[in-house]
Design a protein around this motif. Structure first.
Motif, mmCIF file in Angstrom:
data_model
loop_
_atom_site.group_PDB
_atom_site.id
_atom_site.type_symbol
_atom_site.label_atom_id
_atom_site.label_comp_id
_atom_site.label_asym_id
_atom_site.label_seq_id
_atom_site.Cartn_x
_atom_site.Cartn_y
_atom_site.Cartn_z
ATOM 1 N N UNK A 165 -18.795 49.755 1.275
ATOM 2 C CA UNK A 165 -18.333 51.090 0.928
ATOM 3 C C UNK A 165 -19.427 51.817 0.160
ATOM 4 N N UNK A 166 -19.805 52.986 0.654
ATOM 5 C CA UNK A 166 -20.823 53.792 -0.001
ATOM 6 C C UNK A 166 -20.172 55.061 -0.551
ATOM 7 N N UNK A 167 -20.411 55.319 -1.815
ATOM 8 C CA UNK A 167 -19.762 56.445 -2.487
ATOM 9 C C UNK A 167 -20.225 57.774 -1.900
ATOM 10 N N UNK A 168 -19.249 58.659 -1.642
ATOM 11 C CA UNK A 168 -19.550 60.023 -1.200
ATOM 12 C C UNK A 168 -19.467 60.977 -2.375
ATOM 13 N N UNK A 169 -18.322 60.943 -3.084
ATOM 14 C CA UNK A 169 -18.132 61.826 -4.219
ATOM 15 C C UNK A 169 -16.658 62.082 -4.431
ATOM 16 N N UNK A 170 -16.321 62.998 -5.335
ATOM 17 C CA UNK A 170 -14.913 63.332 -5.550
ATOM 18 C C UNK A 170 -14.251 63.752 -4.242
ATOM 19 N N UNK A 171 -13.049 63.250 -4.001
ATOM 20 C CA UNK A 171 -12.390 63.500 -2.722
ATOM 21 C C UNK A 171 -12.243 64.989 -2.435
ATOM 22 N N UNK A 172 -11.751 65.739 -3.414
ATOM 23 C CA UNK A 172 -11.487 67.157 -3.193
ATOM 24 C C UNK A 172 -12.753 67.940 -2.884
ATOM 25 N N UNK A 173 -13.888 67.469 -3.367
ATOM 26 C CA UNK A 173 -15.154 68.157 -3.121
ATOM 27 C C UNK A 173 -15.872 67.625 -1.888
ATOM 28 N N UNK A 174 -15.274 66.613 -1.236
ATOM 29 C CA UNK A 174 -15.920 65.959 -0.094
ATOM 30 C C UNK A 174 -15.126 66.134 1.194
ATOM 31 N N UNK A 175 -14.136 67.015 1.180
ATOM 32 C CA UNK A 175 -13.361 67.277 2.391
ATOM 33 C C UNK A 175 -12.193 66.355 2.606
ATOM 34 N N UNK A 176 -11.722 65.699 1.538
ATOM 35 C CA UNK A 176 -10.592 64.781 1.654
ATOM 36 C C UNK A 176 -9.500 65.195 0.670
ATOM 37 N N UNK A 177 -8.252 65.019 1.071
ATOM 38 C CA UNK A 177 -7.138 65.296 0.170
ATOM 39 C C UNK A 177 -7.091 64.241 -0.921
ATOM 40 N N UNK A 178 -6.980 64.641 -2.193
ATOM 41 C CA UNK A 178 -6.810 63.660 -3.257
ATOM 42 C C UNK A 178 -5.488 62.924 -3.108
ATOM 43 N N UNK A 179 -5.419 61.751 -3.714
ATOM 44 C CA UNK A 179 -4.177 60.982 -3.750
ATOM 45 C C UNK A 179 -3.388 61.380 -4.988
ATOM 46 N N UNK A 180 -2.129 61.684 -4.783
ATOM 47 C CA UNK A 180 -1.286 62.050 -5.916
ATOM 48 C C UNK A 180 -0.860 60.784 -6.670
ATOM 49 N N UNK A 181 -1.006 60.782 -8.003
ATOM 50 C CA UNK A 181 -0.603 59.607 -8.799
ATOM 51 C C UNK A 181 0.885 59.315 -8.646
#
Length: 219
Positions: A203-219
């Protein structure tokens, strides 16, 4: 003992797998992948005459068990619902990169076989033209071990609610001996809602999900 993760959802395979691909991937999921002299692709679990070391997985594979299985129509891959599926995201990438996508590893090896490696007859019928897409949600035994596998045109991504450093390699002292300063550094190194791409077996880090085109996971 061991750690359990539960997966919900499936990924689509287009065009659907043919009968040879379905049968092989089903058998691949039911074989314990110990270190074998004949290589990575053996699916005959009954014959262990070529096992070099049963106490370690086959080099080049994420672990002992791949628990992604095709449906009978070959249109999807999903969890087999067996316990203790480790390295699920790495296995997803392995299956796609090795057996399914255009330019898959097996396609290249059939043109130039690796000496000593056994290639099942079924490989002659593999098409290597599949595109995989979809989302699979994952939830582990620990309360905040919530994450998601997201496959986009054969590229496997992961979004994790929390990603912590390894407790036992983060500092020279064991966690029970950490002071406030070490715990502060550990907290600062912990990622929340980060996205990763699986590449070259890791796994290679991309960055914060919201800034990388992915929906964040809700706690």
């Amino acid at each position: 003992m061991g750690y359990n993760t539960f997966f919900t959802g499936q990924v689509s395979v287009d065009p659907p797998l043919n009968a040879y691909e379905i049968e092989y991937l089903d058998r691949f999921s039911r074989v314990r992948h110990s270190h074998r002299a004949t290589g990575l692709y053996v699916v005959d679990g009954a014959d262990e005459s070529d096992v070099v070391n049963d106490s370690e997985p086959q080099p080049g594979l994420p672990g002992y068990w791949c628990q992604w299985v095709p449906d009978p129509a070959g249109k999807t891959l999903a969890w087999d619902e067996e316990e203790k599926f480790y390295y699920a995201e790495l296995w997803m990438a392995y299956v796609i990169d090795t057996f399914l996508k255009p330019g898959a590893t097996v396609a290249a090896e059939l043109a130039e076989p690796v000496p000593g490696r056994v290639y099942p007859e079924a490989f002659r019928h593999f098409t290597f033209d599949h595109v995989v897409n979809g989302v699979i949600d994952a939830e582990g035994d620990e309360e905040d071990d919530v994450w998601r596998i997201e496959v986009r045109d054969n590229a496997v991504h992961v979004v994790r609610l929390v990603t912590r450093p390894d407790y036992y390699t983060f500092d020279e002292l064991p966690p029970q001996e950490w002071g406030t300063d070490v715990w502060d550094r550990f907290a600062a190194a912990t990622r929340h809602n980060y996205a990763y791409v699986i590449r070259d077996g890791a796994a290679q880090e991309i960055g914060p999900a919201a800034e990388s085109g992915f929906d964040p996971i809700e706690p």
